[in-house]
Design a protein around this motif. Structure first.
Motif, PDB file in Angstrom:
ATOM      1  N   ASP A  62      -9.313  56.366 -37.631  1.00 51.23           N
ATOM      2  CA  ASP A  62     -10.589  56.121 -36.964  1.00 51.23           C
ATOM      3  C   ASP A  62     -10.510  56.561 -35.504  1.00 51.23           C
ATOM      4  O   ASP A  62     -11.421  57.220 -34.979  1.00 51.23           O
ATOM      5  N   ARG A 105     -12.696  59.444 -33.567  1.00 55.11           N
ATOM      6  CA  ARG A 105     -13.504  59.094 -32.394  1.00 55.11           C
ATOM      7  C   ARG A 105     -13.137  59.967 -31.209  1.00 55.11           C
ATOM      8  O   ARG A 105     -14.010  60.424 -30.465  1.00 55.11           O
ATOM      9  N   ASP A 131     -13.743  64.436 -42.443  1.00 51.75           N
ATOM     10  CA  ASP A 131     -15.136  64.489 -41.989  1.00 51.75           C
ATOM     11  C   ASP A 131     -16.002  65.374 -42.877  1.00 51.75           C
ATOM     12  O   ASP A 131     -17.092  65.782 -42.485  1.00 51.75           O
ATOM     13  N   ALA A 175     -13.381  54.836 -42.010  1.00 46.29           N
ATOM     14  CA  ALA A 175     -14.829  54.633 -41.918  1.00 46.29           C
ATOM     15  C   ALA A 175     -15.445  55.571 -40.887  1.00 46.29           C
ATOM     16  O   ALA A 175     -16.572  56.050 -41.057  1.00 46.29           O
ATOM     17  N   GLU A 176     -14.717  55.847 -39.808  1.00 43.30           N
ATOM     18  CA  GLU A 176     -15.227  56.757 -38.781  1.00 43.30           C
ATOM     19  C   GLU A 176     -15.341  58.173 -39.333  1.00 43.30           C
ATOM     20  O   GLU A 176     -16.331  58.873 -39.059  1.00 43.30           O
ATOM     21  N   ALA A 225     -18.393  58.259 -41.499  1.00 46.87           N
ATOM     22  CA  ALA A 225     -19.611  58.239 -40.678  1.00 46.87           C
ATOM     23  C   ALA A 225     -19.905  59.634 -40.132  1.00 46.87           C
ATOM     24  O   ALA A 225     -21.055  60.102 -40.166  1.00 46.87           O
ATOM     25  N   GLN A 226     -18.870  60.310 -39.658  1.00 47.90           N
ATOM     26  CA  GLN A 226     -19.072  61.658 -39.142  1.00 47.90           C
ATOM     27  C   GLN A 226     -19.419  62.631 -40.268  1.00 47.90           C
ATOM     28  O   GLN A 226     -20.245  63.533 -40.090  1.00 47.90           O
ATOM     29  N   GLY A 229     -21.132  61.941 -42.900  1.00 50.04           N
ATOM     30  CA  GLY A 229     -22.547  61.750 -43.185  1.00 50.04           C
ATOM     31  C   GLY A 229     -23.432  62.471 -42.188  1.00 50.04           C
ATOM     32  O   GLY A 229     -24.453  63.075 -42.567  1.00 50.04           O
ATOM     33  N   GLU A 230     -23.049  62.446 -40.918  1.00 48.63           N
ATOM     34  CA  GLU A 230     -23.818  63.157 -39.891  1.00 48.63           C
ATOM     35  C   GLU A 230     -23.784  64.664 -40.131  1.00 48.63           C
ATOM     36  O   GLU A 230     -24.813  65.354 -40.024  1.00 48.63           O
ATOM     37  N   TRP A 247     -20.912  59.358 -50.128  1.00 51.92           N
ATOM     38  CA  TRP A 247     -19.743  59.081 -49.296  1.00 51.92           C
ATOM     39  C   TRP A 247     -19.208  57.685 -49.600  1.00 51.92           C
ATOM     40  O   TRP A 247     -19.978  56.730 -49.691  1.00 51.92           O
TER      41      TRP A 247
END
Length: 230
Positions: free
Chosen positions: A31, A35, A73, A94-95, A98-99, A101-102, A113
């Motif tokens: 994560d 980040r 990612d 999780a990070e 999240a990326q 998904g973006e 995801w």
């Protein structure tokens, strides 16, 4: 080059918790890496596209259901979705998810995801393609994971594995310096069984043209590719 016992390697990612001597590479550490990449100049930890070898291998295949284990990612999953595959991308960071998904929204594609550990997760469906990219684990754990992944294939499906070859250490390429977690064609073929192997060999990657290598990098990196069928 430092051993992965000291720090996560610069050119691979993990979708599971790994005990490596005195270091546990856990989801929190990954994560943090994602980040930090987001906050950096490039805003991504990896290239936006899969390795050219992956693209060349998959392009002739008819699209179906695909699973990208340790997706990071999401570059492989997003590329597949853009070519008509129904894709699930899984990673324990999780990070990273999240990326991913973006990036998928920016690319205009849909991917399922999941935040989960690749070594313990169990699907409820079968897939026409399972990809395992640069996932380096202790051999016993990796053997178990790859055998399970092979069992998740639908009839006629493909397992595609790509990662750092053990000979890469001697070649001076980027990646882990611990031979115990690196690939060889013999290792991968022994896991899936020679009767299922369509391709299994060591391949070279030109670092001068590799999008994830520094601009002044020269030489080659050595990877192992496996293509197996159900």
């Amino acid at each position: 080059m430092r051993s992965p016992a000291a720090e996560p390697c610069e050119d691979c990612h993990a979708g599971s918790r790994i005990e490596r001597r005195d270091l546990a590479l856990d989801a929190n550490e990954w994560d943090d890496r994602y980040r930090q990449a987001r906050e950096g100049q490039d805003a991504r930890l990896w290239s936006a596209l899969p390795a050219q070898l992956v693209q060349d291998t998959v392009t002739p295949w008819r699209a179906g259901r695909a699973l990208d284990l340790a997706t990071g990612d999401g570059r492989n999953a997003i590329w597949l979705a853009g070519r008509g595959w129904n894709v699930t991308g899984l990673d324990f960071s999780a990070e990273a998810i999240a990326q991913a998904g973006e990036h998928a929204r920016a690319a205009g594609v849909d991917v399922t995801w999941l935040v989960a550990d690749a070594t313990t997760w169990q699907p409820e469906e079968r897939f026409d393609l399972v990809t395992v990219m640069y996932l380096h684990l202790p051999e016993a754990l990796f053997r178990t994971l790859l055998a399970r992944a092979l069992g998740w294939l639908a009839p006629g499906g493909h397992l595609l594995v790509l990662g750092h070859d053990r000979a890469n250490i001697g070649a001076g390429g980027p990646g882990p310096g611990n031979p115990d977690i690196l690939y060889t064609p013999e290792l991968l073929a022994s896991i899936v069984g020679p009767e299922r192997v369509l391709r299994c060999e060591t391949v070279s990657r030109d670092l001068a043209t590799d999008p994830e290598s520094p601009a002044d990098t020269g030489g080659v990196a050595l990877d192992t590719i496996l293509v197996a069928t159900a």
